[in-house]
Each structure stands twice: as structure tokens, then as C-alpha cells.
Design an enzyme around this catalytic site. Structure first.
Site: not given
Ligand SMILES: *Cc1c(COP(=O)(O)O)cnc(C)c1O
Length: 442
Positions: A166, A235, A260-261, A414
Site C-alpha cells: 500500500f 502491516d 476502521y477496516k 474489490r
């Protein structure tokens, strides 16, 4: 890696995909017609009826008209959060005001909420703090790791970074390298063992590839880093709350991740930082703010770091977001991460079967970039469109028809599967609507 055109990059993604020859996801074969489609719909109902986690969906605010498959970008809202935030605002802030730092437990929230995240990532007590963003925590972890690696071996001057990372991780790694006088080398995760050597200070890897959904071999890659005398920084943005991580068991040195995921903490909720207990006294944070001081209220001119997880803090915590996160984490009461993993794999298997049945033979082809092999799959399915230029329009139309996933360049659709609230019916409907949108079988 970003200076290729979209089609070329899509080819590269597909070529590297272990699922490229997976017939279940190839979308070739005969199109699903009436009875096959009905059988899948009936199977979805049966799977939901037998799902031991099905009742957890009630803990979330969801709308029946929408299939929400974007929990890997922003988790859905747990129902209990609204009342908690109202109380924090009106009572704790509105009436108690400054007394709340003590009386409402505001001051110790970063560690307290860290202890709620800890069991989900396999961390024993005292090693996780919730603070700042993932990007900021990456800087702390990387600089901290390099400084520790250099205590005994000052000539370790290379940081290995996941070539598919990312982007923020790569940007921060470059800065961490400038701050420490290191160089950065981008390496595909599977090539890390061969790239490690006496000059490696630390390795930064994404546990799950955010684009393809591929799960990386954390135990093996961590051991390889250690065998070379380097530190392992992971990560966990796309694995925390989605699958077992077992940080302590695998001896991971530093880990960061967002909340927050799959942890449903709300937009911009603070991230976590894990520092392995045995390294905490050696952790020299590049951001030694007053909240990480051994005695912050001494207001001393000289910095003395606190011991334990507190050392990972920087400045004043964001209490409103932290309160939302704390309450969100309550949805995990009585839920085992291994059960979540089992459902995640079953859901993604089922979705891939439904895609193969519904989305074959259309004007736009789709092919899974997500490994078919369970040991290499995170909790999302990434479908590459052929032609890739169509992907953005396909996702837009899916969203208009109530199926919310997201689009990532060059041509990837996705779909995130959050076992706490995603049903098998959701998976079946998403694949069916995808088939309608791309002109595949009905
Ligand atoms: C989502 C994500 C981030 C986000 O970082 P922020 O600082 O929270 O914006 C970082 N790394 C990875 C791998 C991610 O998936």
C-alpha cells in the site's frame, strides 16, 4: 512500479496471479441458467441458517437493500456506538469537562483500547497502544526497528519493503530511511528470504495485499528476517479482525494496523502499534511526544521515555474517535477469531463459485486475482476485469444496484468479506448482480 499503463499493469497482475488458471474463478465454462442459479440461492439460505456467527449481524447498522462488501475500506457501524458517542459528548465532555481525563478514563484510553485489540492479533498484555494513524505508526515502527537493529550492527543500512505495498508504507519507509541513513529496496514478498543479508536492518511487509487479497506467510518471513539478524515489521491493515495473526507466537517485532477496516472503529479511527515486549525498553521512538514521557505532568525539559506500550504514544489522544472504537470492539464479545476465519474462507469460496456461475460469458470478463489456496487468501476477493478499462464503470453500476465494493486501478473490483455481518445471501446476490451488470448468465 506505477509508471506502466493500466493494461500492462493489469497483465502483470494477472500473470503474477496464482489463481489465473483456477477454473472456479475463470468465468469460462457454461453459463448458469435457471436451475443452477436457483440451486446457489437455495444453498445460500441453507448456509446462512447453519452459520454460527449469523446472529452477530444484528449488532450492526445495515440496510437490507444494500449488500455491503466494502468493510475492508470502512467497516459498518456497530449499533452501540451512537449512544456511546452521545454520552461522551453530552456528559463526559459537556458536563464533566476536564474532570473526564481522570473520571471518565480518557487519559489511559490508548492502552485500554490497545488491550481490546491485543487478543485479536495474538498479543499478550502490555504490547499494544492505540494512537495516531497507521502511517504515523509506520514511522515509529520502522525507525524504532532500524535503531534496534543497529545497536549491535551499525553497518546494517538497508530496509526491505514489500514491492506491492500500500503506497503510504512505501512513502513512510523512504522517509524512515532518510532519517536513519538507510536505503530502501523494494522486493516482492516471496523474494524477501533471498534478499535478506548482513546489511538488512528491517523488513516491512503487508500481511494481506490490499489489491489482490493475497495473504503473506507471516511466520516463515518473520523467521527468515530473524535468521538474517533483521527485524520484522508487519502491516496488519487487512488482517486485523479478519484472520488470526498470532504476533507473539511468531515473534514479530513491530506491527501496525488500522481500526476502521475489519475492526469497524469508524472513519479515521486511531490505529494500533504493537511493540514486542522484549524490545520495549530498546524502542527509541522518532516521535517522542509528551504523552510517551515517563512523567508527563512533570513537564520536564528533558525527555525520559515511559516503559511499556505507553512509549508508543505521541500527543493528546483523540477521545471521540477512540470512544467509538472502544465501543465498536465490544462486538467481538464472545467471538473467536478462528471462527471468523473459517466463515471468511467459506464465504469467499462460495462467492467465487457464484461468480463462476453467474459472471461467465459476458461482454466483460472477470478473473480472480485472489489465491484459490486458503493459506494464501485474506478476506477479500479481487476480480480483474477484461478489458480492465471497464472496471470502474462496472463498480459504479454495481453500487447503483445496491452492491457496494470498490474499484482499484488498473482494473480490479474489490469485494471485502466481513464475517461478523456478511451473509452467504449477500455473496450470492453480489455475484448475481455482477452477472447482470457485465452481461453474463442470469
Ligand atoms: C488502509 C491501509 C493503510 C492506511 O493508512 P492510514 O494512515 O490509516 O491512512 C496503510 N497501509 C495499508 C496496508 C492499508 O491497507
Amino acid at each position: 512500479m506505477s509508471d506502466r499503463g493500466p493494461v500492462e499493469a493489469a497483465d502483470a497482475l494477472a500473470a503474477g496471479s496464482p489463481a489465473a488458471e483456477d477454473p472456479a474463478a475463470a468465468g469460462e465454462g457454461p453459463a448458469a441458467v435457471g436451475p443452477a442459479a436457483e440451486a446457489l440461492a437455495a444453498e445460500a439460505l441453507a448456509l446462512d441458517a447453519a452459520d454460527p456467527l449469523a446472529a452477530l449481524r444484528e449488532r450492526f447498522v445495515l440496510d437490507p437493500a444494500t449488500v455491503y462488501l466494502d468493510g475492508n475500506s470502512l467497516g459498518a457501524l456497530p449499533k452501540a456506538v451512537e449512544a456511546r458517542l452521545a454520552d461522551v459528548v453530552s456528559r463526559e465532555w459537556g458536563r464533566l469537562r476536564i474532570r473526564s481525563w481522570e473520571e471518565s478514563g480518557w487519559w489511559t484510553m490508548p492502552e485500554r483500547v490497545g488491550e481490546l485489540v491485543a487478543p485479536l492479533i495474538g498479543a499478550g498484555p502490555g504490547q499494544v497502544v492505540v494512537s495516531d494513524s497507521t502511517s504515523v505508526n509506520l514511522l515509529k515502527a520502522l525507525v524504532g526497528a532500524v535503531r534496534i537493529a543497529r545497536e549491535q550492527a551499525p553497518d546494517r543500512g538497508e530496509l526491505l519493503v514489500d514491492a506491492a505495498t500500500f503506497p503510504t508504507d512505501g512513502y513512510i519507509a523512504e522517509s524512515a530511511a532518510r532519517l536513519t541513513g538507510c536505503t530502501v529496496r523494494a522486493v516482492p514478498p516471496e523474494e524477501v528470504p533471498a534478499a535478506l543479508g548482513p546489511r538488512t536492518a528491517a523488513v516491512l511487509l503487508n500481511h494481506v495485499d490490499y489489491r489482490t487479497g493475497e495473504l503473506r506467510a507471516l511466520p516463515a518471513l518473520t523467521s527468515a528476517a530473524h535468521a538474517a539478524g533483521a527485524l520484522a515489521v508487519w502491516d496488519l491493515c487487512h488482517s486485523a479482525g479478519a484472520l488470526p495473526v498470532d504476533l507473539d507466537a511468531h515473534g514479530v517485532d513491530f506491527a501496525v494496523g488500522c481500526t476502521y477496516k475489519f475492526l469497524n472503529g469508524g472513519p479515521g479511527s486511531p490505529a494500533f502499534l504493537y511493540v514486542r515486549g522484549a524490545l520495549q525498553d530498546r524502542f527509541d521512538s522518532p516521535l517522542p511526544g509528551w504523552n510517551s514521557h515517563a512523567d508527563p505532568f512533570a513537564m520536564a525539559p528533558d525527555y525520559t521515555p515511559a516503559s511499556g506500550a505507553v512509549r508508543g504514544r505521541v500527543g493528546t489522544p483523540d477521545i471521540l474517535s477512540m470512544a467509538a472504537l472502544e465501543t465498536s470492539l465490544g462486538v467481538w464479545d464472545g467471538v473467536g477469531i478462528r471462527d471468523v476465519r473459517a466463515k471468511s474462507l467459506a464465504l469467499t469460496d462460495f462467492f467465487l463459485r457464484c461468480v463462476a456461475a453467474h459472471a461467465g460469458g459476458g461482454a466483460v470478463g472477470v478473473r480472480s486475482l485472489t489465491p484459490a489456496e486458503h493459506a494464501r487468501r485474506g478476506s477479500q476477493v479481487a476480480l480483474l476485469c477484461d478489458p480492465p478499462e471497464q472496471a470502474e464503470a462496472v463498480m459504479k453500476e454495481l453500487i447503483a444496484r445496491g452492491v457496494v465494493g470498490d474499484f482499484r486501478r488498473p482494473g480490479v473490483l474489490r469485494f471485502g468479506f466481513t464475517p461478523l455481518y456478511t451473509s452467504y445471501r449477500d455473496a450470492e446476490r453480489a455475484a448475481r448482480v455482477l452477472g447482470e451488470v457485465i452481461g453474463g448468465a442470469r
